[in-house]
Design an enzyme around this catalytic site. Sequence first.
Site, PDB file in Angstrom:
ATOM      1  N   TYR A  54       0.845  -1.195   0.000  1.00 40.14           N
ATOM      2  CA  TYR A  54       0.000   0.000   0.000  1.00 40.14           C
ATOM      3  C   TYR A  54       0.888   1.256   0.000  1.00 40.14           C
ATOM      4  O   TYR A  54       1.671   1.473   0.920  1.00 40.14           O
ATOM      5  CB  TYR A  54      -0.931   0.035   1.215  1.00 40.14           C
ATOM      6  CG  TYR A  54      -1.939  -1.090   1.293  1.00 40.14           C
ATOM      7  CD1 TYR A  54      -2.233  -1.895   0.193  1.00 40.14           C
ATOM      8  CD2 TYR A  54      -2.618  -1.351   2.477  1.00 40.14           C
ATOM      9  CE1 TYR A  54      -3.165  -2.923   0.280  1.00 40.14           C
ATOM     10  CE2 TYR A  54      -3.550  -2.377   2.570  1.00 40.14           C
ATOM     11  CZ  TYR A  54      -3.817  -3.162   1.467  1.00 40.14           C
ATOM     12  OH  TYR A  54      -4.735  -4.178   1.561  1.00 40.14           O
ATOM     13  N   SER A 152      -4.787 -14.251   1.479  1.00 40.74           N
ATOM     14  CA  SER A 152      -5.776 -13.340   0.895  1.00 40.74           C
ATOM     15  C   SER A 152      -6.096 -13.765  -0.530  1.00 40.74           C
ATOM     16  O   SER A 152      -5.186 -13.983  -1.337  1.00 40.74           O
ATOM     17  CB  SER A 152      -5.243 -11.900   0.906  1.00 40.74           C
ATOM     18  OG  SER A 152      -6.148 -11.012   0.276  1.00 40.74           O
ATOM     19  N   GLN A 177      -8.394 -13.477   3.427  1.00 38.86           N
ATOM     20  CA  GLN A 177      -8.919 -12.119   3.260  1.00 38.86           C
ATOM     21  C   GLN A 177      -9.432 -11.936   1.826  1.00 38.86           C
ATOM     22  O   GLN A 177      -8.668 -11.622   0.911  1.00 38.86           O
ATOM     23  CB  GLN A 177      -7.847 -11.067   3.572  1.00 38.86           C
ATOM     24  CG  GLN A 177      -8.402  -9.660   3.538  1.00 38.86           C
ATOM     25  CD  GLN A 177      -7.430  -8.583   3.969  1.00 38.86           C
ATOM     26  OE1 GLN A 177      -7.309  -7.553   3.330  1.00 38.86           O
ATOM     27  NE2 GLN A 177      -6.723  -8.816   5.061  1.00 38.86           N
TER      28      GLN A 177
END
Length: 336
Positions: A54, A152, A177
Amino acid sequence: MDFRYLGNSGFKISTITYGNWLTHGSQVENEQANACVRAALDAGITTFDTADVYANTKAETVLGEALKGERRESLEIFTKVFGPIGPKGHNDLGLSRKHIMDAAHGSLQRLQTDYIDLYQAHRYDYETPLEETMQAFADLVRQGKVLYIGVSEWTADQLRAGAALAKDLGFQLISNQPQYSALWRVIEAEVVPTSRELGISQVVWSPIAQGVLTGKYKPGEQPPSGSRATDDKGGANMIKRWMRDDVLERVQQLAPLADEAGLTMAQLAVAWVLNNDNVATAIVGASRPEQVTDSAAAAGVTLDADLLAKIDEALDPVVERDPAKTQESSPKTREA
């Protein structure tokens, strides 16, 4: 705030998780990001989710600063490994042992913590042997740098293979996730039943479909200024699949249902996700503190069968259910 166990473990997390994808270090200035984290803590949220990819590691740094001074034992900090970080060299991504070890140490420094509560494989790596990946995770757990392991957007078959290796190596795979919302239900047919069997919980992202389920996007109208649909740093690209009039018209039909239940549309969307007993927590993001407070109020809300049926009836023609979409989320090659 309500709390649920994560997978077949004794680890409890808040049913609302604050996540900083597309916000910290990117969309939102640091001062505002700190205010959002403070709002999360004030609402009783103890679980925070981020990833090294991110904003190319900046999001972890911002979160680490925002949580500095909080009692570490009272927090659950999640992060992820897979995506390209740093200068994006040939070993700066994927789930090789080298990248996992380098990435974990970098995340610990940026988050200013001695351990990560849940370390997650951000996607499935088709170019690294699964045995290598799971062995690296096992070593991090034994070193005390990571307490629990999750993944995820893994398919049912990938979860099954990963869980078997984890058991052989002496640790548990306790979470997955995936994207999940009233509009995006691709995990229901295969991933959720398999997860229940394996003792794996869902830590779901995008429960309000990148903001679409708040009802703020109206059919035939331009998106509100400053909204995710106008963000040129990644937000607009992620939300575009829902920016169709047929979807937006259906979403507007949820407004009277939310009013009848005494909820905002965002709260209705988050409560809908938490109605699935395989979901341990819903990750909510925010660019303003009041958005965190609003979403957090969905904790503990129970939706009755009649309301759930009405939601299904309103959205059914535009809901995505194809389980193959999960497999599409992981890249088939690992390119620098």
